[in-house]
Write a protein that holds these residues in place. Structure first.
Motif, PDB file in Angstrom:
ATOM      1  N   UNK B 316      60.933 -35.880  47.113  1.00 46.27           N
ATOM      2  CA  UNK B 316      60.047 -36.582  48.044  1.00 46.27           C
ATOM      3  C   UNK B 316      60.685 -36.641  49.432  1.00 46.27           C
ATOM      4  N   UNK B 317      61.993 -36.945  49.487  1.00 42.86           N
ATOM      5  CA  UNK B 317      62.672 -37.008  50.792  1.00 42.86           C
ATOM      6  C   UNK B 317      62.631 -35.631  51.465  1.00 42.86           C
ATOM      7  N   UNK B 318      62.823 -34.576  50.673  1.00 45.50           N
ATOM      8  CA  UNK B 318      62.808 -33.220  51.244  1.00 45.50           C
ATOM      9  C   UNK B 318      61.441 -32.900  51.855  1.00 45.50           C
ATOM     10  N   UNK B 319      60.379 -33.269  51.159  1.00 48.00           N
ATOM     11  CA  UNK B 319      59.032 -32.975  51.675  1.00 48.00           C
ATOM     12  C   UNK B 319      58.746 -33.775  52.942  1.00 48.00           C
ATOM     13  N   UNK B 320      59.198 -35.029  52.951  1.00 42.82           N
ATOM     14  CA  UNK B 320      58.980 -35.859  54.143  1.00 42.82           C
ATOM     15  C   UNK B 320      59.757 -35.273  55.324  1.00 42.82           C
ATOM     16  N   UNK B 321      60.988 -34.826  55.063  1.00 41.20           N
ATOM     17  CA  UNK B 321      61.794 -34.230  56.138  1.00 41.20           C
ATOM     18  C   UNK B 321      61.116 -32.967  56.673  1.00 41.20           C
ATOM     19  N   UNK B 322      60.601 -32.161  55.756  1.00 42.15           N
ATOM     20  CA  UNK B 322      59.927 -30.921  56.151  1.00 42.15           C
ATOM     21  C   UNK B 322      58.732 -31.232  57.054  1.00 42.15           C
ATOM     22  N   UNK B 323      58.052 -32.294  56.717  1.00 42.66           N
ATOM     23  CA  UNK B 323      56.883 -32.707  57.477  1.00 42.66           C
ATOM     24  C   UNK B 323      57.245 -33.141  58.899  1.00 42.66           C
ATOM     25  N   UNK B 324      58.470 -33.630  59.074  1.00 46.88           N
ATOM     26  CA  UNK B 324      58.907 -34.072  60.402  1.00 46.88           C
ATOM     27  C   UNK B 324      59.605 -32.960  61.176  1.00 46.88           C
ATOM     28  N   UNK B 325      59.727 -31.778  60.562  1.00 45.98           N
ATOM     29  CA  UNK B 325      60.468 -30.697  61.202  1.00 45.98           C
ATOM     30  C   UNK B 325      59.537 -29.872  62.082  1.00 45.98           C
ATOM     31  N   UNK B 326      59.753 -29.957  63.398  1.00 45.54           N
ATOM     32  CA  UNK B 326      58.899 -29.215  64.335  1.00 45.54           C
ATOM     33  C   UNK B 326      59.008 -27.710  64.135  1.00 45.54           C
ATOM     34  N   UNK B 327      60.122 -27.279  63.583  1.00 48.65           N
ATOM     35  CA  UNK B 327      60.306 -25.835  63.421  1.00 48.65           C
ATOM     36  C   UNK B 327      59.573 -25.303  62.183  1.00 48.65           C
TER      37      UNK B 327
END
Lengths: 219, 459
Positions: B316-327
């Protein structure tokens, strides 16, 4: 050509055997007539209630399928009696329906006495799938092909053969011992259709299936 | 963004065609061909980067097994894949050269066959056909249904429809030409024994459309998040991009936090909402080992390193981080996202996944790169959540199954994958109305199939 096939049966083991076997018959029919087609299955769960109401419900739900297969073991050695008791009235009601509520391409599968009798019709294939080196007499598979439908307890016969085989295994080998549930689709896939022709209940099923398929390819 | 894929001769695909939406779900039992779709995407992405041999060797199975096997001796002679795309308006290369695309709807086709090497007496893979062309607006149903009239309909538009990559016969020789956009024809490459795609050689924005397509394909990722990799600290000097197995999670969060300090608080808030037992997340800097460590603070104030977080929490943390990644852009694929997630949290993880795909109804997303999610599942529960959740109204759900193909010409029968779109019970319109109604199934039929199949065939 797309053929949508629906199946409703007594149990999950019977379903595995019968759908695999039926598909082989349909494939052979189509290949013999050089017809290209795609076959897809819908397995319909058995609902509580009498066989009469079950057939009506299944036929209504499978209205958009091309063929509905309904399986029920004869339980004794009389195909006609099983058909009259469990299928005939519902089939007549459906045939008489003029409102298009039901699937009219109904095929009864009534093995005498039970599905496992059809699995017994090639001893070598049964033995190959049990992976046993024991002889027919060791495994108590001493019946004639033409008299399979008179064998008292076909399922018990397979279970007994498996039991004898398992007893002959070493302690280390026993972890690989087989259960009857493992055999249904394997044998359904391998049993020669020509051997099944010795069984009257199979021939009735196959003839009806070919009659329905013929009506579909030569409307 | 993929909008359509057509496959023939690859694994269980024969004359296979499938429309895509920004969020796509493929549901089916095990061994129904769901993963083969992911393999196609992996293969295309590999073909955009490497030679044929390398791209095929990255696949599951030997290269011969990737061609449809009709029987033990009959194998498809070639693999043909066509893909239709909707691309970002601008493309930028590694040398910071930016170009605006005059066509954002493109169709790329590739055909690969086997050829006997007469000297070595072995089979080689060769390109048979390759093309890239713009899709004309006139017959483009996808464009009309999804983009027309929205802010995504860009102003720049060209009426030049000459193919960007084209295969043709010149002077009795089959050649592939790469054309610099609308300016002049490129030097034709003789196709004889070509062992890599022309597309894979386009490295800069001098060929904007071909480069944009290649870039898009390189941004397709099939995630198989491994909890061990997710929990590992990231080297300070390492990549700070989440890889497909979940490496560099701490490094990714550190980068996001460095460029946008507010993002870490936003991530913490979402993590807390989905996992109430975690109050916040942060990154510790281990100067001795020169690594970043992901930390989670519990509701009681205690802090834990990522080593003790559960698989589900890390995902879940990985998906949330991915969602915040502009790249982050392009397509991400997930196999069975329900694994390791408590059924109670299914709805929440789906919301996170949903936000990883572009919502064409939300004009605030116009400046973000196009994003797409493809998941496969055999969970009736996950399907139920998606069908009932209005946030997934414009998502496509497919039912995947193997059917028997009886082929009178080949005189055999074999299994192929077929997908049926799932009609939603509440009759909300399908994302693409072009899908024939007779090919669809209802949500109820799909769920019943998955349940019955498990009972009957999962012995």
């Amino acid at each position: 050509m797309n053929l949508f096939l629906a199946f409703t049966g007594e149990g999950s083991s019977d379903t595995r055997f019968m759908t695999v076997l039926t598909e082989r018959i349909v494939e052979k029919f189509l290949l013999d007539r050089e017809i290209t087609a795609e076959l897809s299955w819908t397995i319909m769960p058995k609902k509580p209630g009498s066989s009469h109401s079950n057939i009506l419900k299944a036929s209504k739900e499978a209205k958009d399928q091309n063929i509905l297969f309904i399986h029920r073991d004869a339980d004794n050695n009389n195909w006609e009696r099983a058909y009259q008791n469990h299928f005939e009235t519902a089939f007549q009601e459906i045939t008489n329906d003029k409102d298009g509520l039901y699937n009219q391409n109904l095929i009864a599968i009534i093995p005498v006495k039970e599905t496992e009798a059809w699995m017994l019709c090639n001893k070598q294939i049964l033995k190959n799938n049990i992976e046993t080196a024991l002889s027919n007499s060791d495994l108590e598979l001493t019946y004639q092909l033409s008299r399979i439908e008179q064998v008292n307890d076909p399922k018990g016969k397979i279970q007994r053969a498996i039991e004898i085989h398992n007893q002959a295994l070493t302690k280390k080998q026993r972890r690989y011992s087989i259960k009857i549930g493992d055999l249904y689709d394997l044998i359904g896939n391998e049993v020669p259709l020509s051997d099944l022709e010795y069984l009257d209940s199979f021939v009735r099923f196959k003839n009806r299936l070919e009659e329905v398929l013929n009506s579909m390819v030569n409307p | 963004m993929i909008t359509k894929i057509e496959i023939n001769g690859f694994k269980t695909f024969e004359n296979f065609s499938m429309a895509f939406s920004p969020f796509v779900i493929v549901a089916g039992t095990n061994a129904s061909g769901k993963s083969n779709l992911f393999d196609t995407i992996r293969l295309l992405s590999g073909l955009a980067e490497n030679d044929l041999k390398t791209a095929f060797s990255d696949q599951r199975g030997s290269f011969l097994e990737l061609f449809t096997q009709y029987s033990s001796i009959q194998i498809a002679p070639s693999i043909h894949i066509a893909i239709e795309l909707f691309l970002d308006q601008y493309v930028r290369d590694d040398f910071n050269k930016q170009e605006e695309l005059s066509h954002r709807r493109l169709r790329y086709e590739i055909e690969i066959s086997r050829k006997i090497d007469s000297k070595l007496k072995i089979e080689r893979l060769v390109v048979n056909h390759e093309s890239l062309r713009a899709i004309k607006r006139g017959g483009d149903k996808w464009f009309k249904e999804v983009v027309a009239g929205t802010k995504w309909e860009s102003a720049k538009r060209s009426l030049n429809y000459k193919p960007y990559i084209n295969t043709e016969v010149k002077n009795n020789v089959k050649v592939i030409s790469l054309r610099q956009d609308g300016i002049r024809g490129g030097k034709p490459t003789p196709i004889k024994d070509l062992e890599r795609t022309v597309l894979s050689g386009v490295n800069d924005a001098s060929f904007p459309h071909a480069f944009a397509v290649r870039n898009e394909m390189l941004n397709w990722k099939i995630f198989q998040l491994n909890p061990i990799e997710l929990s590992k600290p990231s080297p300070m000097l390492g990549d700070n991009i989440l890889d497909i197995e979940g490496r560099n999670l701490a490094g990714l969060i550190k980068r996001i936090q460095t460029y946008e300090p507010m993002a870490l608080r936003s991530m913490s808030r979402i993590v807390h909402r989905l996992l109430p037992e975690i109050k916040s997340i942060s990154i510790d800097e281990d100067q001795v080992r020169q690594q970043y460590v992901l930390m989670a603070e519990g509701a009681d104030g205690r802090k834990f390193s990522s080593n003790v977080l559960s698989e589900g929490t890390l995902r879940i943390i990985a998906l949330i981080a991915l969602n915040h990644d502009d790249r982050h852009k392009g397509l991400i694929c997930f196999e069975e996202p329900e694994n390791g997630i408590h059924p109670y949290r299914m709805k929440k993880i789906l919301e996170v996944l949903r936000k990883l795909s572009t919502d064409f109804k939300n004009e605030n997303e116009i400046d973000l790169p196009l994003r797409q999610v493809l998941i496969n599942t055999h969970s009736p529960l996950l399907i139920k959540e998606i069908v009932q959740n209005e946030n997934f109204d414009s998502s496509l759900i497919y039912f995947s199954r193997l059917v028997s193909k009886v082929d009178a010409t080949k005189k055999i029968s074999y299994k192929i994958t077929r997908l049926s779109p799932v009609k939603k019970d509440n009759t909300k319109r399908l994302f693409l109305e072009s899908i024939p109604a007779e090919d669809s199934v209802t949500h109820h039929e799909l769920t019943e199939y998955l349940n019955v199949f498990d009972n009957v065939f999962a012995k």
